[in-house]
Motif scaffolding. Sequence first.
Motif, short mmCIF file in Angstrom:
data_model
loop_
_atom_site.label_atom_id
_atom_site.label_comp_id
_atom_site.label_asym_id
_atom_site.label_seq_id
_atom_site.Cartn_x
_atom_site.Cartn_y
_atom_site.Cartn_z
N ASN A 81 -6.37 24.44 142.30
CA ASN A 81 -5.14 25.11 142.93
C ASN A 81 -4.83 25.89 141.64
OD1 ASN A 81 -6.44 25.82 144.76
ND2 ASN A 81 -4.99 23.61 146.41
N LEU A 82 -4.40 24.76 140.42
CA LEU A 82 -3.69 25.04 139.60
C LEU A 82 -4.50 25.59 138.30
CD1 LEU A 82 -1.20 20.62 139.25
CD2 LEU A 82 -0.83 23.96 139.99
N ASP A 83 -5.38 26.42 138.80
CA ASP A 83 -5.43 27.63 137.68
C ASP A 83 -4.81 28.12 137.11
OD1 ASP A 83 -8.14 25.86 136.27
OD2 ASP A 83 -9.38 27.14 138.16
N HIS A 84 -4.44 28.70 137.51
CA HIS A 84 -2.66 29.78 137.38
C HIS A 84 -2.02 29.62 136.32
CE1 HIS A 84 0.49 32.75 137.72
NE2 HIS A 84 1.20 31.28 138.32
N TYR A 85 -1.76 28.65 136.42
CA TYR A 85 -1.00 27.58 135.04
C TYR A 85 -1.84 27.75 133.66
CZ TYR A 85 2.61 26.60 138.11
OH TYR A 85 3.08 26.83 138.97
N ARG A 86 -3.20 27.29 133.75
CA ARG A 86 -4.01 27.40 132.78
C ARG A 86 -3.97 29.03 132.06
NH1 ARG A 86 -9.98 25.46 133.92
NH2 ARG A 86 -9.91 28.36 134.52
N ASN A 87 -4.46 29.79 133.03
CA ASN A 87 -4.18 31.04 132.74
C ASN A 87 -3.59 32.06 132.26
OD1 ASN A 87 -7.18 30.50 133.85
ND2 ASN A 87 -6.48 31.86 135.68
N ILE A 88 -2.28 31.83 132.90
CA ILE A 88 -1.05 32.27 132.01
C ILE A 88 -0.30 31.87 130.20
CG2 ILE A 88 -0.75 33.52 133.65
CD1 ILE A 88 1.21 31.46 134.01
N ARG A 89 -1.36 30.74 130.55
CA ARG A 89 -1.11 29.57 129.06
C ARG A 89 0.61 29.31 129.22
NH1 ARG A 89 -3.85 33.31 127.35
NH2 ARG A 89 -5.81 33.32 126.16
#
Length: 168
Positions: free
Chosen positions: A16-24
Amino acid sequence: MTVTEGEDHLDTLVRNLDHYRNIRAPHYNSVLEVLSECYTPVPNALAVFNAHILDVVCSYIGIPFHFEVYSQMALEHEPAEGPGDWSLNICNALGVRSYLNPPGGQEFFVPEKFTNAGVELVYHHQELPVYDQHSSLFEPGLSIIDVLMFNEPNVVRGMLDQFKLVNA
């Protein structure tokens, strides 16, 4: 919750936190390490699990944290007649003269009961400043995870100092 269930919850949370990885998000990896520590080991009691999470996050941020589990304190006090009475009765049993609560719980309290018992009822309003979320629009109040993803621990400590206390 078993250790395996804790690992499953952590896996779900990380997905669910992949968003944070994607936006660096600059602290993505550090925060994942903190979350991993939160879920290892997984205490059986919810109160102990919550306290463990608070302990891990406070340690990461660099602020002291101490807790005691109510059910293990053997306090003697009057039975609660309503939901707001628990805190007042515990304050009286501990000899505490001031009680601090987040504003979201205001509907549970009858301020006059606290005043009559000689206990000051105070609400803690966190004033979260705007920080860079790698987005054109700032979304306030998402979660401590969001704050940690974008801010150094010393900056988060400074944010926590920005609050207002309001007497009931």
